[in-house]
Design an enzyme around this catalytic site. Structure first.
Site, PDB file in Angstrom:
ATOM      1  N   CYS A  13       3.892  45.215  46.115  1.00 46.55           N
ATOM      2  CA  CYS A  13       3.015  45.616  47.226  1.00 46.55           C
ATOM      3  C   CYS A  13       1.989  46.628  46.730  1.00 46.55           C
ATOM      4  O   CYS A  13       1.991  47.023  45.559  1.00 46.55           O
ATOM      5  CB  CYS A  13       3.822  46.205  48.379  1.00 46.55           C
ATOM      6  SG  CYS A  13       4.623  47.757  47.957  1.00 46.55           S
ATOM      7  N   CYS A  83       5.669  41.239  -0.978  1.00 46.53           N
ATOM      8  CA  CYS A  83       4.844  40.338  -0.154  1.00 46.53           C
ATOM      9  C   CYS A  83       5.205  40.526   1.320  1.00 46.53           C
ATOM     10  O   CYS A  83       4.329  40.616   2.187  1.00 46.53           O
ATOM     11  CB  CYS A  83       5.079  38.878  -0.543  1.00 46.53           C
ATOM     12  SG  CYS A  83       4.783  38.506  -2.276  1.00 46.53           S
ATOM     13  N   ASP A 490     -37.882  37.579  36.070  1.00 46.24           N
ATOM     14  CA  ASP A 490     -38.716  37.479  34.881  1.00 46.24           C
ATOM     15  C   ASP A 490     -39.318  36.078  34.875  1.00 46.24           C
ATOM     16  O   ASP A 490     -38.648  35.104  35.206  1.00 46.24           O
ATOM     17  CB  ASP A 490     -37.856  37.697  33.627  1.00 46.24           C
ATOM     18  CG  ASP A 490     -38.657  37.506  32.365  1.00 46.24           C
ATOM     19  OD1 ASP A 490     -39.668  38.183  32.213  1.00 46.24           O
ATOM     20  OD2 ASP A 490     -38.262  36.652  31.544  1.00 46.24           O
ATOM     21  N   ASP A 693     -35.405  41.710  28.526  1.00 46.63           N
ATOM     22  CA  ASP A 693     -34.951  41.913  29.914  1.00 46.63           C
ATOM     23  C   ASP A 693     -33.703  42.791  29.988  1.00 46.63           C
ATOM     24  O   ASP A 693     -33.345  43.263  31.077  1.00 46.63           O
ATOM     25  CB  ASP A 693     -34.633  40.566  30.581  1.00 46.63           C
ATOM     26  CG  ASP A 693     -35.852  39.669  30.686  1.00 46.63           C
ATOM     27  OD1 ASP A 693     -36.942  40.209  30.935  1.00 46.63           O
ATOM     28  OD2 ASP A 693     -35.712  38.447  30.497  1.00 46.63           O
TER      29      ASP A 693
END
Length: 801
Positions: A13, A83, A490, A693
């Site tokens: 909730c 390794c 634009d 822009d």
């Protein structure tokens, strides 16, 4: 600073949301937290170096859980313990990896990680950086989040089914008085598993909240059902306790069992509905190819998609999905890009053109070179953008959050007051009436509906947008968009196509138009200039075949000179022709007419004589005029911005119906105009596509990037229109209005339900001759309120834009 998403399990909730937010915000390095109840995710902005263990611990201390996954893959090339140590160190260094175990004997690495933070591509790169090779074991990596939801749903379903059977028997025994099943001890035996096993999730969450001195919806359920259960248990085993006080020892096992069963039903329906709210993301994820046919040596080998790396050559056959983003290096085809653009018409693609993972190859086979894989593909970015939007909070949700933070303690207070009022002032049997009304108040109250009202609508709205090619970065942008009063457009690339087209052929001195066009196209066939490409496109559309010029040279200043079929062809501006000794008299009127129309005029000379004038213009996109008309119909002021001259700007503005425009504007000038409109007390939206822009997109109240443009513009914007059609801006505004209307409906019903339901449960109607509310009816109403809110949000999916 980085933005991360944590999947949270166990929230039930709005109070849970508040508890998790509070806990995470206390962790050092956390700058902001947004927890979304519906998507079950927390979106955080954190400083570099923040401790994941502390974040997980903070969530766990509140009684919730950060979802982690265990994953195993093969590591090739390891030969010794060094390794193993190198691979483990590399994997442990990845942000999001919690545990690593690398086994040399089996050549396998096993990890525990947070799936929203990292994945197999990162594991592979980390292993590769140490000189080894990672290989996926399974051919298919399943949607683990979907599996988690499915497990959750199955668990609730099982508990509901068993609780429902037991509750039905208890109810029959309590109401009919049938032998055996009406016996109090039998009812106790039937009710106990429902109370403790069926309601286990509520009780666990209540205890977790109590540990931190907080409350949530589960507290109401636990206190209410245990009140009825404990009272009934005492009445069953020690009836004399109540008879001493002159009370009747009634049992209410039916009340506790039926309440838990009905609330489980509500959770079941809620879980299913919540799953459907994130359907858009699952659909997008389902578009990802599982394997790719990659060139290895002399042949193409099918490998898991996770093993594809940048630079791989991939073969795509007809009917297959393109596995990753790339560039076609051999072949051509038509592709269905509707998943990306919403446009159903196939797009023709050939060598050198970009293709995107998840799109469908319709006809021919082709080879592509992988340019973006894994989390970098367009599809993965879209999914991530939608997930972030669904995990964000709209400002309107803050009201619900504030109410939810005090809701449960207030309800418990009202329930206690109700109990004492009925016990001391109510008619006989006063204790029974007091207990039933106490339980009814606790059970009918529903913070769930408040918690789900906003996020479910946001999830459905952003998902619907994504399917239409409208990507919304966050909920705040979605909310703000419907308030926009002015939109700046634009010109180049947004209203227009952003590429020149040959619009006028004016033959002079008796020249044939097609002959003139053929000469110009043949001369320009070796040029890369945009105007040359426009001429060649026109020739191609007319079916004319061009010749290769015998000689060709480009002239600095905007022209070319070529020899075509023995003729000296000179193409350039009037000024350039004069400078090269070619008379261009009596052309001023024609050139001025073209210039006034916003076109670029080019003069053509053949063997020293003027043969014609060509006019070029950046043409308006299909749909731009219609979109601007619809925006004006919505009472939104439309303003056009362009770096072009006044005449060119006026021509386009008149063509598309824009009343206000600004010409000769530099990038910083666009920002100033956004500020100017803001100073006019207007909510401003900016639509653009280019790098120039980006500043204005960031400055506007809502920045909308046209997806045919640049990544920088898309990065700076709040909303991205993938298809590049201005009509989708109108659709985005309509989507915003629909989503906000749905949120307001949800919040109204959630508040209305609680404001009306709690007084009725407390017995208000009884004062005016009405009935008391049975707690079992209260639990059904409570379950219905949550489900109705989610169902109302889901209606958004069917609304047209």
């Amino acid at each position: 600073m980085r933005r991360i998403t944590l999947p949270i399990k166990g929230m039930t909730c709005a109070s849970c949301v508040a508890a998790v937010e509070k806990a995470l915000s206390r962790v050092k390095g956390v700058r902001s937290v947004n927890v979304n109840f519906a998507s079950e995710k927390a979106v955080l902005e954190v400083n570099e170096g923040v401790s994941l263990e502390e974040l997980i611990g903070a969530v766990k201390n509140e009684g919730y859980e950060v979802i982690t996954h265990r994953f195993e893959f093969r590591v090739k090339g390891m030969t010794c313990a060094s390794c193993v140590a190198a691979v483990e160190k590399a994997l442990k260094g990845l942000f999001g990896v919690l545990q690593v175990n690398v086994n040399l004997a089996t050549e396998r690495a096993s990890l525990v990680y947070i799936p929203t933070l990292t994945g197999f591509n990162e594991f592979r790169e980390a292993v590769k950086s140490q000189g080894y090779e990672a290989e996926a074991i399974t051919e298919e990596l399943q949607d683990r989040e979907a599996l988690e939801r499915e497990r959750e749903y199955t668990d609730i379903l099982r508990r509901f089914q068993i609780s429902a059977v037991l509750s039905a028997i208890i109810l029959i025994g309590s109401l009919t008085g049938l032998p055996l099943i009406s016996n109090r001890f039998v009812l106790f035996l039937l009710a106990t598993p429902v109370q403790f096993w069926g309601g286990l999730r509520f009780h666990k969450a209540t205890l977790a909240a109590l540990k931190h001195r907080s409350t949530n919806m589960n507290t109401l359920v636990s206190v209410g059902t245990f009140s009825a259960y404990i009272y009934s248990t005492i009445a069953t085993f020690f009836p004399n306790v109540f008879e001493i006080g002159g009370l009747q020892a009634h049992v209410y096992f039916d009340t506790s069992a039926v309440i838990i069963t009905l609330i489980l039903l509500g959770r079941l329906l809620e879980a299913r509905a919540k799953g459907r709210t994130s359907e858009a993301i699952r659909r997008l994820a389902g578009l990802q190819a599982k394997t790719a046919r990659v060139e290895r040596g002399e042949e193409f080998v099918e490998i898991p998609i996770e093993e594809v790396v940048v630079g791989d050559t991939i073969l795509v056959r007809p009917g297959e999905r393109v596995p990753v983003d790339g560039v076609i290096i051999d072949g051509y085809s038509s592709l269905d890009e509707s998943m990306l653009t919403g446009e159903s018409i196939p797009v023709d693609k050939s060598v050198g053109e970009a293709v995107f993972g998840g799109t469908i190859n319709i006809s021919g086979s082709f080879k592509l070179r992988a340019t973006k894989v894994g989390r970098d593909t367009a599809l993965a970015q879209i999914i991530r953008l939608v997930e972030e939007a669904q995990g964000s909070k709209a400002p309107i949700q803050r009201l619900a959050d504030r109410v939810a933070s005090v809701f449960v303690p207030t309800v418990i207070g009202i329930a206690i007051v109700t109990f004492f009022l009925w016990y001391f002032f109510g008619p006989e049997p006063s204790f029974t009436r007091a207990l039933m009304n106490f339980i009814a108040v606790l059970i009918i109250a529903c913070p769930c509906a408040l918690g789900l009202a906003t996020p479910t609508a946001i999830m459905v709205g952003t998902g619907k947008g994504a399917q239409r090619g409208i990507l919304i970065r966050d909920a705040e942008a979605l909310e703000t968009l419907h308030k926009v009063q002015a939109i700046l457009l634009d010109k180049t690339g947004t209203i227009t196509k952003g590429e020149p087209k040959l619009t006028d052929i004016v033959p002079l001195n008796g020249e044939n138009p097609d002959e003139l066009l053929w000469l110009v196209a043949s001369a320009e066939s070796s040029s890369e200039h945009p105007l040359a490409k426009a001429v060649l496109q026109e020739v191609e559309s007319k079916g004319l075949k061009v010749s290769t010029p015998e000689e060709f040279r480009s002239i600095p200043g905007g022209g070319i000179r070529a020899t075509v079929s023995g003729k000296d062809v000179f193409i350039g501006t009037p000024r350039l022709l004069k400078e090269n000794g070619i008379k261009a008299d009596n052309l001023e009127d024609t050139i001025e007419h073209l210039t006034r129309s916003g076109k670029t005029a080019v003069v053509v000379s053949v063997d020293g004589q003027i043969k014609g004038i060509l006019g070029f213009a950046d043409t308006v996109k299909e749909g731009s005029k219609d979109a601007i008309r619809q925006l004006k119909d919505m009472s939104i002021e439309v303003v056009m911005l362009t770096g072009d001259n006044e005449m060119a700007a006026r021509s386009i503005a008149e063509e598309v119906g824009v009343d206000r425009f600004f010409a000769g504007i530099l990038p910083e000038g666009k920002v100033e105009i956004v500020r100017k409109l803001k100073d006019e007390q207007k909510v401003v939206g900016m639509v653009g596509d280019g790098i120039n822009d980006a500043p204005a997109l960031a400055e506007a109240d809502v920045g909308i990037a046209i997806g045919t443009g640049t990544d920088i513009a898309m990065e700076a914007s709040d909303i991205t229109i993938i298809k590049g059609d201005l009509r989708d801006v109108v659709s985005a505004i309509k989507l915003s209005k629909l989503t906000l209307r749905t949120i307001k409906q949800n919040l109204f019903w959630a508040f209305f339900y609680n404001v009306v339901g709690i007084p009725v449960a407390a017995g208000l109607l009884y004062l005016f001759g009405g009935p008391l509310l049975n707690p079992m009816i209260a639990s059904a109403a409570m379950a219905f309120s949550s489900v109705s809110v989610v169902s109302n949000s889901l209606r958004l999916r069917r609304k047209p834009l």
